[in-house]
Design a protein around this motif. Structure first.
Motif, PDB file in Angstrom:
ATOM      1  N   ALA A 239       0.833  -1.194   0.000  1.00 41.42           N
ATOM      2  CA  ALA A 239       0.000   0.000   0.000  1.00 41.42           C
ATOM      3  C   ALA A 239       0.873   1.251   0.000  1.00 41.42           C
ATOM      4  N   MET A 240       1.922   1.234   0.790  1.00 41.60           N
ATOM      5  CA  MET A 240       2.844   2.372   0.852  1.00 41.60           C
ATOM      6  C   MET A 240       3.535   2.571  -0.494  1.00 41.60           C
ATOM      7  N   LYS A 241       3.894   1.472  -1.139  1.00 45.08           N
ATOM      8  CA  LYS A 241       4.546   1.548  -2.452  1.00 45.08           C
ATOM      9  C   LYS A 241       3.590   2.177  -3.471  1.00 45.08           C
TER      10      LYS A 241
ATOM     11  N   VAL B 151       1.020   4.248  -2.847  1.00 46.08           N
ATOM     12  CA  VAL B 151       0.820   5.653  -2.511  1.00 46.08           C
ATOM     13  C   VAL B 151       2.010   6.473  -2.984  1.00 46.08           C
ATOM     14  N   THR B 152       3.210   5.948  -2.796  1.00 51.57           N
ATOM     15  CA  THR B 152       4.423   6.661  -3.206  1.00 51.57           C
ATOM     16  C   THR B 152       4.447   6.854  -4.716  1.00 51.57           C
ATOM     17  N   LEU B 153       4.091   5.818  -5.458  1.00 47.67           N
ATOM     18  CA  LEU B 153       4.063   5.936  -6.913  1.00 47.67           C
ATOM     19  C   LEU B 153       3.008   6.958  -7.352  1.00 47.67           C
ATOM     20  N   ALA B 154       1.837   6.946  -6.730  1.00 45.03           N
ATOM     21  CA  ALA B 154       0.769   7.885  -7.091  1.00 45.03           C
ATOM     22  C   ALA B 154       1.187   9.312  -6.792  1.00 45.03           C
ATOM     23  N   MET B 155       1.811   9.539  -5.664  1.00 47.26           N
ATOM     24  CA  MET B 155       2.256  10.886  -5.307  1.00 47.26           C
ATOM     25  C   MET B 155       3.338  11.373  -6.260  1.00 47.26           C
ATOM     26  N   GLY B 156       4.219  10.494  -6.677  1.00 49.83           N
ATOM     27  CA  GLY B 156       5.260  10.867  -7.636  1.00 49.83           C
ATOM     28  C   GLY B 156       4.637  11.302  -8.956  1.00 49.83           C
ATOM     29  N   GLN B 157       3.621  10.588  -9.417  1.00 51.66           N
ATOM     30  CA  GLN B 157       2.966  10.948 -10.678  1.00 51.66           C
ATOM     31  C   GLN B 157       2.231  12.285 -10.553  1.00 51.66           C
ATOM     32  N   ILE B 158       1.601  12.519  -9.436  1.00 52.59           N
ATOM     33  CA  ILE B 158       0.881  13.785  -9.220  1.00 52.59           C
ATOM     34  C   ILE B 158       1.870  14.947  -9.195  1.00 52.59           C
TER      35      ILE B 158
END
Length: 113
Positions: free
Chosen positions: A4-6, A8-15
């Motif tokens: 889940a943390m992985k 979220v981190t990927l989604a935040m990087g894309q945003i």
């Protein structure tokens, strides 16, 4: 939990890649300036309205006092008798004018009170 943390981190990087942070910062500053301007304008308007309405209250109070005076009893209060009498001025023999006798009658009525 690690997966889940992985995600979220990927989604935040894309945003973060899609957002223009300097533009967002500029928009936030403009919003803050407009918000402060609106607050100051609101304060000035509120004070102006309060000042305008304050005069109405004074007018109402004045009107109430005048109405109380109009409603006050019209009877006169007798003044205490003076210890010394004031000498009376004799009429000047010009009795054919009714004004002097009328004034003398009023003066006599006032002295009786």
């Amino acid at each position: 939990m690690g997966e889940a943390m992985k995600g979220v981190t990927l989604a935040m990087g894309q945003i973060n890649k899609q957002m223009n942070l300097p533009l967002l910062h500029k928009i936030m500053q403009e919003f803050e300036m407009q918000n402060e301007k609106m607050e100051l304008t609101s304060e000035v308007m509120a004070e102006a309205i309060d000042d305008a309405l304050e005069g109405d209250e004074e007018e109402e109070e004045t009107e109430e006092l005048v109405n109380q005076l109009v409603d006050a009893p019209s009877s006169t209060v007798a003044a205490p008798a003076a210890k010394q009498k004031v000498p009376q001025v004799e009429a000047s023999g010009n009795d054919d004018c009714g004004i002097d006798s009328e004034l003398q009658a009023r003066l006599d009525n006032l002295r009786r009170m």
